[in-house]
Structures are given as structure tokens and as C-alpha cells.
Design an enzyme around this catalytic site. Structure first.
Site, PDB file in Angstrom:
ATOM      1  N   PHE A 116       1.556  26.022 -24.442  1.00 17.30           N
ATOM      2  CA  PHE A 116       0.608  27.056 -24.018  1.00 17.30           C
ATOM      3  C   PHE A 116      -0.589  27.034 -24.952  1.00 17.30           C
ATOM      4  O   PHE A 116      -0.492  26.575 -26.102  1.00 17.30           O
ATOM      5  CB  PHE A 116       1.275  28.441 -24.031  1.00 17.30           C
ATOM      6  CG  PHE A 116       1.353  29.077 -22.674  1.00 17.30           C
ATOM      7  CD1 PHE A 116       0.491  30.099 -22.315  1.00 17.30           C
ATOM      8  CD2 PHE A 116       2.276  28.635 -21.748  1.00 17.30           C
ATOM      9  CE1 PHE A 116       0.567  30.689 -21.054  1.00 17.30           C
ATOM     10  CE2 PHE A 116       2.361  29.221 -20.490  1.00 17.30           C
ATOM     11  CZ  PHE A 116       1.500  30.245 -20.141  1.00 17.30           C
ATOM     12  N   GLN A 243     -10.136  40.230 -22.870  1.00 17.95           N
ATOM     13  CA  GLN A 243      -9.876  38.828 -22.589  1.00 17.95           C
ATOM     14  C   GLN A 243     -10.172  38.486 -21.134  1.00 17.95           C
ATOM     15  O   GLN A 243      -9.748  39.209 -20.229  1.00 17.95           O
ATOM     16  CB  GLN A 243      -8.408  38.492 -22.872  1.00 17.95           C
ATOM     17  CG  GLN A 243      -8.066  37.036 -22.609  1.00 17.95           C
ATOM     18  CD  GLN A 243      -6.697  36.682 -23.130  1.00 17.95           C
ATOM     19  OE1 GLN A 243      -5.713  36.756 -22.419  1.00 17.95           O
ATOM     20  NE2 GLN A 243      -6.631  36.296 -24.408  1.00 17.95           N
ATOM     21  N   HIS A 245      -9.324  35.665 -18.622  1.00 13.82           N
ATOM     22  CA  HIS A 245      -8.437  34.521 -18.430  1.00 13.82           C
ATOM     23  C   HIS A 245      -9.216  33.414 -17.734  1.00 13.82           C
ATOM     24  O   HIS A 245      -9.901  33.653 -16.736  1.00 13.82           O
ATOM     25  CB  HIS A 245      -7.234  34.931 -17.582  1.00 13.82           C
ATOM     26  CG  HIS A 245      -6.105  33.947 -17.613  1.00 13.82           C
ATOM     27  ND1 HIS A 245      -6.202  32.685 -17.064  1.00 13.82           N
ATOM     28  CD2 HIS A 245      -4.857  34.032 -18.137  1.00 13.82           C
ATOM     29  CE1 HIS A 245      -5.057  32.046 -17.246  1.00 13.82           C
ATOM     30  NE2 HIS A 245      -4.220  32.834 -17.892  1.00 13.82           N
ATOM     31  N   LEU A 255      -4.682  35.501 -10.450  1.00 16.93           N
ATOM     32  CA  LEU A 255      -4.388  34.648 -11.586  1.00 16.93           C
ATOM     33  C   LEU A 255      -3.631  33.375 -11.217  1.00 16.93           C
ATOM     34  O   LEU A 255      -2.668  33.406 -10.457  1.00 16.93           O
ATOM     35  CB  LEU A 255      -3.561  35.440 -12.606  1.00 16.93           C
ATOM     36  CG  LEU A 255      -3.381  34.776 -13.970  1.00 16.93           C
ATOM     37  CD1 LEU A 255      -4.724  34.633 -14.664  1.00 16.93           C
ATOM     38  CD2 LEU A 255      -2.440  35.596 -14.828  1.00 16.93           C
ATOM     39  N   GLU A 258      -1.744  30.006 -17.081  1.00 21.93           N
ATOM     40  CA  GLU A 258      -2.012  28.969 -18.071  1.00 21.93           C
ATOM     41  C   GLU A 258      -0.901  27.919 -18.085  1.00 21.93           C
ATOM     42  O   GLU A 258      -1.083  26.802 -18.572  1.00 21.93           O
ATOM     43  CB  GLU A 258      -2.124  29.631 -19.443  1.00 21.93           C
ATOM     44  CG  GLU A 258      -2.688  28.775 -20.534  1.00 21.93           C
ATOM     45  CD  GLU A 258      -3.026  29.628 -21.756  1.00 21.93           C
ATOM     46  OE1 GLU A 258      -2.577  29.258 -22.847  1.00 21.93           O
ATOM     47  OE2 GLU A 258      -3.724  30.654 -21.594  1.00 21.93           O
ATOM     48  N   ARG A 289      -7.752  31.129 -24.938  1.00 19.47           N
ATOM     49  CA  ARG A 289      -8.380  31.535 -23.679  1.00 19.47           C
ATOM     50  C   ARG A 289      -9.857  31.865 -23.807  1.00 19.47           C
ATOM     51  O   ARG A 289     -10.633  31.590 -22.898  1.00 19.47           O
ATOM     52  CB  ARG A 289      -7.616  32.733 -23.097  1.00 19.47           C
ATOM     53  CG  ARG A 289      -6.256  32.333 -22.579  1.00 19.47           C
ATOM     54  CD  ARG A 289      -5.448  33.531 -22.135  1.00 19.47           C
ATOM     55  NE  ARG A 289      -4.178  33.075 -21.580  1.00 19.47           N
ATOM     56  CZ  ARG A 289      -3.200  33.904 -21.207  1.00 19.47           C
ATOM     57  NH1 ARG A 289      -3.353  35.212 -21.345  1.00 19.47           N
ATOM     58  NH2 ARG A 289      -2.076  33.432 -20.707  1.00 19.47           N
ATOM     59  N   HIS A 356      -8.703  40.043 -17.766  1.00 14.35           N
ATOM     60  CA  HIS A 356      -7.248  39.902 -17.785  1.00 14.35           C
ATOM     61  C   HIS A 356      -6.531  40.867 -18.711  1.00 14.35           C
ATOM     62  O   HIS A 356      -5.502  41.416 -18.337  1.00 14.35           O
ATOM     63  CB  HIS A 356      -6.921  38.458 -18.183  1.00 14.35           C
ATOM     64  CG  HIS A 356      -5.473  38.111 -18.168  1.00 14.35           C
ATOM     65  ND1 HIS A 356      -4.700  38.200 -17.034  1.00 14.35           N
ATOM     66  CD2 HIS A 356      -4.638  37.663 -19.156  1.00 14.35           C
ATOM     67  CE1 HIS A 356      -3.458  37.823 -17.307  1.00 14.35           C
ATOM     68  NE2 HIS A 356      -3.399  37.510 -18.592  1.00 14.35           N
ATOM     69  N   ARG A 397      -6.089  37.400 -27.518  1.00 12.86           N
ATOM     70  CA  ARG A 397      -4.635  37.224 -27.432  1.00 12.86           C
ATOM     71  C   ARG A 397      -4.294  35.807 -26.997  1.00 12.86           C
ATOM     72  O   ARG A 397      -4.888  35.287 -26.053  1.00 12.86           O
ATOM     73  CB  ARG A 397      -4.034  38.224 -26.430  1.00 12.86           C
ATOM     74  CG  ARG A 397      -2.550  37.993 -26.206  1.00 12.86           C
ATOM     75  CD  ARG A 397      -1.962  39.013 -25.261  1.00 12.86           C
ATOM     76  NE  ARG A 397      -2.419  38.913 -23.891  1.00 12.86           N
ATOM     77  CZ  ARG A 397      -2.027  37.998 -23.015  1.00 12.86           C
ATOM     78  NH1 ARG A 397      -1.195  37.028 -23.390  1.00 12.86           N
ATOM     79  NH2 ARG A 397      -2.476  38.020 -21.771  1.00 12.86           N
TER      80      ARG A 397
END
Length: 589
Positions: A116, A243, A245, A255, A258, A289, A356, A397
Site C-alpha cells: 500500500f 485527504q 484520494h 472510490l 489503493e 496519497r 476522502h 494519512r
């Protein structure tokens, strides 16, 4: 009006709320109040995984995880909190496994792990497999597992009850002790007001993504917990950091996890170039991100976007085996087929950043106790999950740290709230604690105003998308603040067509709009004052990070009309960042 009494009341039945309930209900009489049926909570939308340094697939350890979290958050992370989260991550995953969560498995039968963004080995040398996952339905599996355990444990739920106020014994902005005493809730089925008294109150109400138009967040993520606390004088921390995304379906914001890039997906521009090699040459598409989102937006701004309007980039999975896609990414590929008519086996998927996650929220200690200023706590008041800011995420994050956050700090909140309640007396209620909520509901329901909540919400979201999204400037933020101020004034004249008292969703959405307007102002005022770029907050007029002046958490306090920054109702203060082992350095990938 009805009155109920418990030791602990938990507001929100997502991952953090139900994880707290499992701990609290075994120690004290507990109720969970939720605006939704628990299994419809937004935790269920989380797709990619929950990280822990299990080292089931590759060498890993919790210190690397801590460093990645601190670096990923652009050094605004409170490092004591990050260390706790990374250390307790392993037990958090194993707790869920013991509860029956069906994680994907390695051929040896261990919990499988995938790569990730921003998670690396040995302080940054290569991506590491740290995300434990259940296909691309990890949040859904967590939510179902926790709910089953809550049912098994006879946790008491108040479903479709909207908490519109928290009851405190005084004003946190004034001298003297202030304690939590309960909440005021509105029952959707009947329109009745309920006072729920408690010794401990835990906020676990999630985020506020609906302040933006293009968002991965559900319609219900309207920042209720943040705004309710803020209206009662509790500050909000680091709200300017939001954030975006990278991979929302273009034009929709739905969404695509990821996990698609973790499984080998590649971002390409209109010419087919793998452009992330220019922006993050070491870990490319698996950069954090904020970096990927800005890189995508920059490709579009510089004319390399795809599509007839050149307004998105492409997520390419076509080099992956269809069987691999079906096994690891079944939901998100179906989203591409359903919503865009694109076949991921053979066509790249149009994507663009989508709002996000709120890195900021109600400030808490590492024990989830809510702070009324930089140091003083509100006895009996706790918060966990996206609504809270223990600052494990800093200014950005890392993916999979959210599902970890709700489990680690949800558990801590349940234990702390029950421990406090067991040793405390039930606080006396202030006189008529329901009066504020009743007055607001009746003003909107029976008012003769000419403003539509839907129109105001649409305008607010368009303003935030245009002026406070991935790229920000003094001009854009000043413009946003002026429009938000105008919308707040118009909100005073809002009314609804439905004057009924049973399942009046129009009335509820009008109340939620008030929360969104409150939070939008806090976001923009904080962003205006932070004259630097860090994590999810990028100022084009101040493109560099400024540790000398802004290595600090923003604390936004409510004040009277026009008494705050730039003529707003927000007064800003700042709080030091907790640094333990990792000194700030240039953030490169």
C-alpha cells in the site's frame, strides 16, 4: 421527550464505535446511538486493508510502520500516538481474526498482506506488504464482524437516532470544571427528543466528506460529532488537512481502492506515460496519497489529461491476469463496469482525486480523552476514529491506517470510558438541555423562510471543490470564506417543505447542513492561516513546508460573529507536535 440513563453512551456505530462498545459493554452499562443501522455505517465502504507489521509475507517491524506513518504525515504526526498505533496494530488484527474476520490467506494459511502507498521497508528503501485484507471488502468485513460480536454481547443500540447536541455541565471556554453528562438525540421514526444521560460519552461519528462535492464519502458523513462538540466550545484540531484520494471514478468520486495499485495497477496520462516515475521515482504509484493526488491533478492542469475534456488520468489494470483481478479486486472493477461502462480487463479506468478523509477533528490524548485546550481534558468525554484527532495521521494519512486507527483507538476509548464511568457519579443535568435542539428543529420545520437546504448544500460543495481542494491559494481561500459567510447568513432563512415528524429526512438534512457550514468555515480559516504546504494542504503561493513557523497543530476555537480570523467566527491557536525519535527531514520517495 424521553430520558434514558447509562454509564457510557457511544455516539456512532461504525468501526470505532462498535469496537469501543465491545470493550465498554463488558465493564459498564453501555448504549450505542447511531443515525444509521450499524451495518450501513461508512466503515463498510473501506476497501483495501488494515495494516500491521505481522511480517507474514515479508520482513517487517512496528518501528518501520511508525516511521512510515510519521513521514507519510509530513512530520505533523504526534509520534507517541503513532508508536502506540503501530505497536498495537498486531494485536488489533489478531483480535479481529479471533472474532472470525475472513482475511485472505497465504498458501501456508497465514493472513495475507499486500503493498500500500507509503508503507516501506527499512525506513523507505522499497514498498512492503503490510496491509491485511479481505479482497477489496475489508471495511465491510470488519463492520460485519464487530456487529456480530456486539449482538453476541447484547450491546444495546438506538438505531436511527440523530445526536444533535452533547450535554456538558459548563462551558469549556470558561474557567471551572466541565464534565460530560450525556447527549440529546432526535428519533427519526417519531420526531421525538431523547435525553440520554451518561457518565461517559464517546464520539465515534466519522468524517465530514460531504463538505465537498466530489467525495468518496456517503451522504451521511456530515461531520455531526465534530460540529456538535465545536458548538459547545470544544476546539477542533488540524481541520485544514483533508485527504483527497487519488483514484475516485472520474466525475463521480466513487472510490477505487489503493489496493488496485497495491496489486500492480499503474497510473497513466493521455499518452500512456507512467507519470508517477517523474514525481516519486522510488515507489512510483505507491507514493502517499497527497503526492499521488497532486501529481494527477498536475498532469491534468498541464494538458496531459485523458478523455475528450482532458480532465482525468487512467488507472491501468489491463496487464494483470483477469483471474488475479477477480480474486483480489472484485468490487472496484465492478464499480468501473457499473458506473462508467468500462471493462477493466481490457480498458484503463478514468480516475481523478476525490475528497476522502479528514485528518483533523476533536483533539484527544492517546487515551482518547477529549481536550478543551492544549492540555486540559473534559472529564467523561472521549473520541475515536475519524471524528477524533489523536494525530496519528498528521497532515496526510497513509492508506490502511484508518481501519487500524478505529480498532486501536476504538478499543482504547471503550476501556477508558468504562473505567471513568465505574468510578464517577452521574452528573446533574443543566436546566432544559433539550431546548437548543428543539428550538433549531422547530425553527426549520415550521419556519416560513425562502431558502432551500439542498440548494445551499450544493453551492457550498461547489465552492469547496473549486477553492479549497487539492490546490489552494490566498485568493481561492478568501473567496471560499466570503461565500461560506454568505451561505451561513442565508441558512438562517432555511425551511423545509415536509413539516411532518416521522422520517422527515428533509429536516434532518437541513440540520446536517448547519454542521457542514460550521466545519467548512473552520477548514478554510485554518488553511488561510497556514502559509505553507504540508501533506494534504498545498498552498501554491507557499509551496514549501515551513517547519520554523508551522511545525504546529492548528487549534480552532469558536467565537462570536466577526470576532475571529479574517472576520470569521473562528479563532486560531496552535499546539506543539509531539516528537520522540524522528526529527523532521525532507520528505522524498
Amino acid at each position: 421527550m424521553q430520558t434514558h440513563t447509562y454509564d457510557v453512551v457511544i455516539v456512532g456505530a461504525g468501526g470505532a464505535g462498535m469496537r469501543a462498545a465491545l470493550e465498554s459493554s463488558s465493564r459498564a452499562r453501555t448504549a450505542v446511538v447511531s443515525k444509521l443501522y450499524p451495518t450501513r455505517s461508512h466503515t463498510g465502504a473501506a476497501q483495501g486493508g488494515m495494516c500491521a507489521a505481522l511480517a507474514n509475507v515479508e520482513e517487517d517491524n512496528w518501528e518501520w510502520h511508525t516511521f512510515d506513518t510519521v513521514k507519510g504525515g509530513d512530520y505533523l504526526v504526534d509520534q507517541d500516538a503513532a508508536e502506540i498505533m503501530a505497536k498495537e496494530a498486531i494485536d488489533a488484527v489478531l483480535d479481529l481474526e479471533r472474532m472470525g474476520l475472513p482475511f485472505n490467506r497465504t498458501p501456508e494459511g497465514k493472513i495475507d498482506q499486500r503493498r500500500f502507498g507509503g508503507h516501506t521497508r527499512n525506513h523507505g528503501d522499497a514498498p512492503v506488504r503490510r496491509a491485511c485484507y479481505a479482497a477489496d471488502r475489508t471495511g465491510h468485513m470488519i463492520l460485519q464482524t464487530l456487529y456480530q460480536q456486539c449482538v453476541k454481547q447484547d450491546v444495546e443500540f438506538f438505531n436511527e437516532f440523530y445526536v444533535f447536541d452533547v450535554i456538558l455541565t459548563g462551558d469549556p471556554r470558561e474557567d471551572g470544571e466541565v464534565k460530560a453528562a450525556g447527549v440529546v438525540a432526535y428519533e427519526l421514526a417519531t420526531g421525538e427528543i431523547h435525553i440520554i444521560r451518561a457518565k461517559s460519552v464517546v464520539f465515534a461519528t466519522g468524517g465530514a466528506g460531504k463538505v465537498f462535492k466530489t467525495t468518496s464519502n456517503a451522504h451521511t458523513l456530515t461531520g455531526d460529532g465534530m460540529a456538535v462538540a465545536y458548538r459547545r466550545g470544544i476546539p477542533l484540531e488540524d481541520m485544514e488537512f483533508f485527504q483527497f484520494h487519488p483514484t475516485g471514478l472520474a466525475g463521480l468520486g466513487i472510490l477505487l481502492s489503493e489496493a488496485a495499485r497495491g496489486e500492480g495497477g499503474i497510473l497513466r496520462n493521455a499518452s500512456g506515460e507512467r507519470f508517477m516515475e517523474r514525481y516519486a521515482p522510488t515507489i512510483k504509484d505507491l507514493a502517499p496519497r497527497d503526492i499521488v493526488a497532486r501529481s494527477m491533478a498536475n498532469e491534468v492542469r498541464e494538458g496531459r489529461g485523458a478523455g475528450p475534456n482532458k480532465d482525468y488520468v487512467l488507472l491501468d489494470l489491463t496487464h494483470l491476469e483477469p483471474a488475479h483481478i477477480d480474486a483480489k479486486l472484485p468490487d472496484i472493477t465492478e464499480f468501473a463496469r457499473t458506473y462508467l461502462g468500462v471493462e477493466p480487463y481490457t480498458e484503463p479506468v478514468p480516475v481523478y482525486p476525490t475528497a476522502h478523509y479528514a485528518m483533523g477533528g476533536i483533539p484527544t490524548t492517546i487515551e482518547t480523552e477529549v481536550l478543551r485546550n492544549n492540555t486540559d481534558k473534559v472529564p467523561g468525554l472521549f473520541a475515536a476514529g475519524e471524528v477524533a484527532c489523536v494525530s496519528v495521521h498528521g497532515s496526510n494519512r497513509l492508506g490502511t491506517n484508518s481501519l487500524l486507527d478505529i480498532n486501536v483507538f476504538g478499543k482504547r476509548a471503550g476501556i477508558a470510558a468504562a473505567a471513568y464511568a465505574v468510578g464517577a457519579e452521574l452528573p446533574e443535568l443543566p436546566e432544559h438541555p433539550e431546548s437548543y435542539v428543539e428550538g433549531e428543529l422547530e425553527r426549520i420545520r415550521l419556519g416560513s423562510g425562502s431558502e432551500s437546504a439542498a440548494d445551499l448544500r450544493r453551492t457550498l460543495q461547489e465552492v469547496m471543490d473549486a477553492d479549497a481542494q487539492v490546490f489552494r491559494t490566498q485568493e481561492s481561500l478568501t473567496n471560499a470564506l466570503g461565500k461560506i459567510t454568505e451561505l451561513r447568513k442565508r441558512y438562517a432563512d432555511v425551511s423545509v417543505a415536509d413539516t411532518g415528524t416521522s422520517y422527515n429526512s428533509e429536516l434532518v438534512e437541513a440540520m446536517e447542513l448547519g454542521f457542514l457550514l460550521e466545519l467548512a468555515e473552520v477548514v478554510v480559516v485554518g488553511a488561510l492561516a497556514r502559509k505553507e504546504s504540508r501533506g494534504g494542504h498545498f498552498r501554491e503561493d507557499f509551496p514549501d513546508r515551513d517547519d520554523e513557523n508551522f511545525m504546529l497543530h492548528t487549534m480552532a476555537h469558536p467565537v462570536g460573529e466577526g470576532q475571529g480570523e479574517a472576520g470569521s467566527r473562528v479563532e486560531l491557536a496552535y499546539k506543539p507536535v509531539t516528537v520522540t525519535r524522528y526529527q523532521p527531514m525532507e520528505r522524498k520517495y
